[in-house]
Design a protein around this motif. Structure first.
Motif, PDB file in Angstrom:
ATOM      1  N   CYS A  83       0.876  -1.171   0.000  1.00  0.00           N
ATOM      2  CA  CYS A  83       0.000   0.000   0.000  1.00  0.00           C
ATOM      3  C   CYS A  83       0.913   1.220   0.000  1.00  0.00           C
ATOM      4  CB  CYS A  83      -0.944   0.004   1.211  1.00  0.00           C
ATOM      5  SG  CYS A  83      -0.116   0.174   2.801  1.00  0.00           S
ATOM      6  N   PRO A  84       0.393   2.410  -0.275  1.00  0.00           N
ATOM      7  CA  PRO A  84       1.269   3.586  -0.283  1.00  0.00           C
ATOM      8  C   PRO A  84       2.015   3.723   1.044  1.00  0.00           C
ATOM      9  CG  PRO A  84      -0.854   4.121  -1.235  1.00  0.00           C
ATOM     10  CD  PRO A  84      -0.987   2.739  -0.665  1.00  0.00           C
ATOM     11  N   GLY A  85       3.345   3.841   0.957  1.00  0.00           N
ATOM     12  CA  GLY A  85       4.155   3.979   2.171  1.00  0.00           C
ATOM     13  C   GLY A  85       4.507   2.679   2.852  1.00  0.00           C
ATOM     14  N   GLN A  86       4.139   1.538   2.232  1.00  0.00           N
ATOM     15  CA  GLN A  86       4.521   0.231   2.799  1.00  0.00           C
ATOM     16  C   GLN A  86       5.013  -0.686   1.681  1.00  0.00           C
ATOM     17  OE1 GLN A  86       2.556  -3.716   4.423  1.00  0.00           O
ATOM     18  NE2 GLN A  86       1.736  -1.991   5.556  1.00  0.00           N
ATOM     19  N   LEU A  87       6.329  -0.888   1.690  1.00  0.00           N
ATOM     20  CA  LEU A  87       6.956  -1.702   0.647  1.00  0.00           C
ATOM     21  C   LEU A  87       7.855  -2.730   1.323  1.00  0.00           C
ATOM     22  CD1 LEU A  87       8.452   0.086  -2.496  1.00  0.00           C
ATOM     23  CD2 LEU A  87       8.909  -2.267  -1.929  1.00  0.00           C
ATOM     24  N   VAL A  88       7.840  -3.956   0.830  1.00  0.00           N
ATOM     25  CA  VAL A  88       8.710  -4.999   1.380  1.00  0.00           C
ATOM     26  C   VAL A  88       9.853  -5.227   0.390  1.00  0.00           C
ATOM     27  CG1 VAL A  88       8.864  -7.430   2.082  1.00  0.00           C
ATOM     28  CG2 VAL A  88       6.835  -6.090   2.664  1.00  0.00           C
ATOM     29  N   ILE A  89      11.092  -5.264   0.920  1.00  0.00           N
ATOM     30  CA  ILE A  89      12.249  -5.550   0.072  1.00  0.00           C
ATOM     31  C   ILE A  89      12.737  -6.967   0.348  1.00  0.00           C
ATOM     32  CG2 ILE A  89      12.912  -3.124  -0.146  1.00  0.00           C
ATOM     33  CD1 ILE A  89      15.099  -3.610   1.980  1.00  0.00           C
ATOM     34  N   SER A  90      13.473  -7.526  -0.618  1.00  0.00           N
ATOM     35  CA  SER A  90      13.823  -8.938  -0.554  1.00  0.00           C
ATOM     36  C   SER A  90      15.218  -9.139  -1.127  1.00  0.00           C
ATOM     37  CB  SER A  90      12.786  -9.698  -1.390  1.00  0.00           C
ATOM     38  OG  SER A  90      12.978 -11.084  -1.339  1.00  0.00           O
ATOM     39  N   GLY A  91      16.029 -10.018  -0.493  1.00  0.00           N
ATOM     40  CA  GLY A  91      17.353 -10.275  -1.048  1.00  0.00           C
ATOM     41  C   GLY A  91      18.304 -10.975  -0.097  1.00  0.00           C
ATOM     42  N   GLU A  92      19.587 -10.854  -0.395  1.00  0.00           N
ATOM     43  CA  GLU A  92      20.631 -11.454   0.437  1.00  0.00           C
ATOM     44  C   GLU A  92      20.649 -10.773   1.806  1.00  0.00           C
ATOM     45  OE1 GLU A  92      23.787 -12.476  -3.164  1.00  0.00           O
ATOM     46  OE2 GLU A  92      23.799 -10.486  -2.262  1.00  0.00           O
ATOM     47  N   ILE A  93      20.958 -11.527   2.847  1.00  0.00           N
ATOM     48  CA  ILE A  93      20.886 -11.001   4.219  1.00  0.00           C
ATOM     49  C   ILE A  93      21.735  -9.742   4.396  1.00  0.00           C
ATOM     50  CG2 ILE A  93      21.477 -11.504   6.632  1.00  0.00           C
ATOM     51  CD1 ILE A  93      20.510 -14.420   6.083  1.00  0.00           C
ATOM     52  N   GLU A  94      22.988  -9.801   3.940  1.00  0.00           N
ATOM     53  CA  GLU A  94      23.881  -8.649   4.111  1.00  0.00           C
ATOM     54  C   GLU A  94      23.363  -7.427   3.347  1.00  0.00           C
ATOM     55  OE1 GLU A  94      28.615  -7.779   3.670  1.00  0.00           O
ATOM     56  OE2 GLU A  94      28.007  -9.881   3.861  1.00  0.00           O
ATOM     57  N   ALA A  95      22.897  -7.664   2.134  1.00  0.00           N
ATOM     58  CA  ALA A  95      22.377  -6.562   1.308  1.00  0.00           C
ATOM     59  C   ALA A  95      21.127  -5.946   1.940  1.00  0.00           C
ATOM     60  CB  ALA A  95      22.080  -7.066  -0.100  1.00  0.00           C
ATOM     61  N   ILE A  96      20.276  -6.790   2.507  1.00  0.00           N
ATOM     62  CA  ILE A  96      19.062  -6.292   3.180  1.00  0.00           C
ATOM     63  C   ILE A  96      19.445  -5.431   4.385  1.00  0.00           C
ATOM     64  CG2 ILE A  96      17.094  -7.004   4.635  1.00  0.00           C
ATOM     65  CD1 ILE A  96      16.297  -7.482   1.830  1.00  0.00           C
ATOM     66  N   ASN A  97      20.386  -5.906   5.180  1.00  0.00           N
ATOM     67  CA  ASN A  97      20.821  -5.143   6.360  1.00  0.00           C
ATOM     68  C   ASN A  97      21.395  -3.785   5.976  1.00  0.00           C
ATOM     69  OD1 ASN A  97      20.000  -7.104   8.191  1.00  0.00           O
ATOM     70  ND2 ASN A  97      21.968  -8.163   8.160  1.00  0.00           N
ATOM     71  N   LYS A  98      22.220  -3.772   4.916  1.00  0.00           N
ATOM     72  CA  LYS A  98      22.808  -2.510   4.433  1.00  0.00           C
ATOM     73  C   LYS A  98      21.711  -1.572   3.943  1.00  0.00           C
ATOM     74  CE  LYS A  98      27.274  -4.159   2.727  1.00  0.00           C
ATOM     75  NZ  LYS A  98      27.855  -4.692   1.496  1.00  0.00           N
TER      76      LYS A  98
END
Length: 297
Positions: free
Chosen positions: A157-172
């Motif tokens: 929804c507007p203002g709520q987005l989930v990102i996905s990927g490698e653990i280190e990349a997500i943390n960064k």
């Protein structure tokens, strides 16, 4: 026009579906069929299992699918969708609900999807994170400039987005997103990077199963996650369903398009109220409700 929407992973709860089983002959019959198809008593875990048992991917995905599709079948003549959509896993529930897939074929695909995704998660440790309070383009730009694999995965929804990927990349990425003013950038308790390039092994595995499955002409359009547009062609539906595992879930865009195409109400079919909440955040004026069991069925 009536829109029916179907939830994805995360909506499960202990005891889910028991009311359907106890009050509907149709439901009881379908649950027993599901136990046979899956080769284990998923009903035992759904009705009496712990939250921990329900969290196992090979259980979670079929459990949510079963709750949604069986509930839809108990609605009887009152279930007359003009359009349908499902969030991630929910897309398969929606395809059974609008007649594209049979119940049995839908369940087999869900089971294969769950196992293929589980396998892909084990190949490479990965995760997802919820980002609140930033514009989509800011999040996309940060994902694009972060080292490693990290992508926008769920436009909820507007203002709520989930990102996905490698653990280190997500943390960064989470650190940078907070610096850019995100209200929250929170790593989620999930087993892997769904809807990212890291799901490619699962996509390949599922593609073969989807290609070998009979898809029928749908009774009404499905707004698919990949395109956020109304699809009625069986071959297009197949293609988009295969692409869905590695592509983002365009939920905001799907709901906006359904409203633009004439949706006046949204009914959530399945456990929880997550999608009703997201629809309200996308358009506060929309009428939303949850489907409930028709005891006569």
């Amino acid at each position: 026009m009536k829109a029916y929407v179907f939830p994805g992973q995360g909506a499960q709860f202990s005891g889910m579906g028991l009311d359907l089983y106890e009050n509907s002959d149709i439901a009881q019959h379908l649950f027993e069929d599901a136990n046979e198809i899956l080769g284990f008593h998923i009903t035992d875990i759904m009705f009496e299992g712990t939250a921990e048992q329900l969290k196992e991917t090979k259980v979670t995905q079929p459990a949510i699918f079963l709750h949604s599709t069986i509930l839809a079948k108990t609605l009887g003549d009152s279930f007359q969708p003009d359009m349908v959509a499902g969030h991630s896993l929910g897309e398969l529930s929606a395809l059974v609900a609008n007649g594209t897939l049979s119940f049995e074929d839908g369940l087999k695909l869900v089971s294969k999807r769950a196992l293929a995704m589980q396998k892909a998660c084990e190949v490479q440790p990965s995760t997802m994170a919820a980002v609140l309070g930033l514009e989509n383009d800011v999040v996309e730009k940060i994902c694009g400039t972060t080292e490693g694999i990290v992508v926008a995965a769920n436009y909820n929804c507007p203002g709520q987005l989930v990102i996905s990927g490698e653990i280190e990349a997500i943390n960064k990425a989470c650190e940078t997103l907070k610096e850019e003013g995100a209200r929250r950038a929170l790593v989620l308790p999930v087993g892997g990077a769904f809807h990212s390039p890291l799901m490619e092994p699962a996509r390949e595995e599922l593609a073969a199963a989807i290609e070998a499955t009979q898809f029928n002409k749908p009774n009404c359009p499905i707004y698919q996650n990949v395109t956020a547009s109304a699809i009625t062609n069986e071959n297009e539906i197949k293609k988009n369903l295969i692409a869905q595992l590695t592509a983002p879930v365009k939920w905001t865009q799907s709901v906006q398009q359904m409203i633009a195409d004439g949706a006046t109400s949204f009914t959530e079919v399945g456990p929880g109220k997550v999608l009703q909440g997201l629809v309200k955040k996308i358009d506060r004026s929309m009428e939303t409700s949850g489907a409930s069991l028709n005891i006569e069925a």
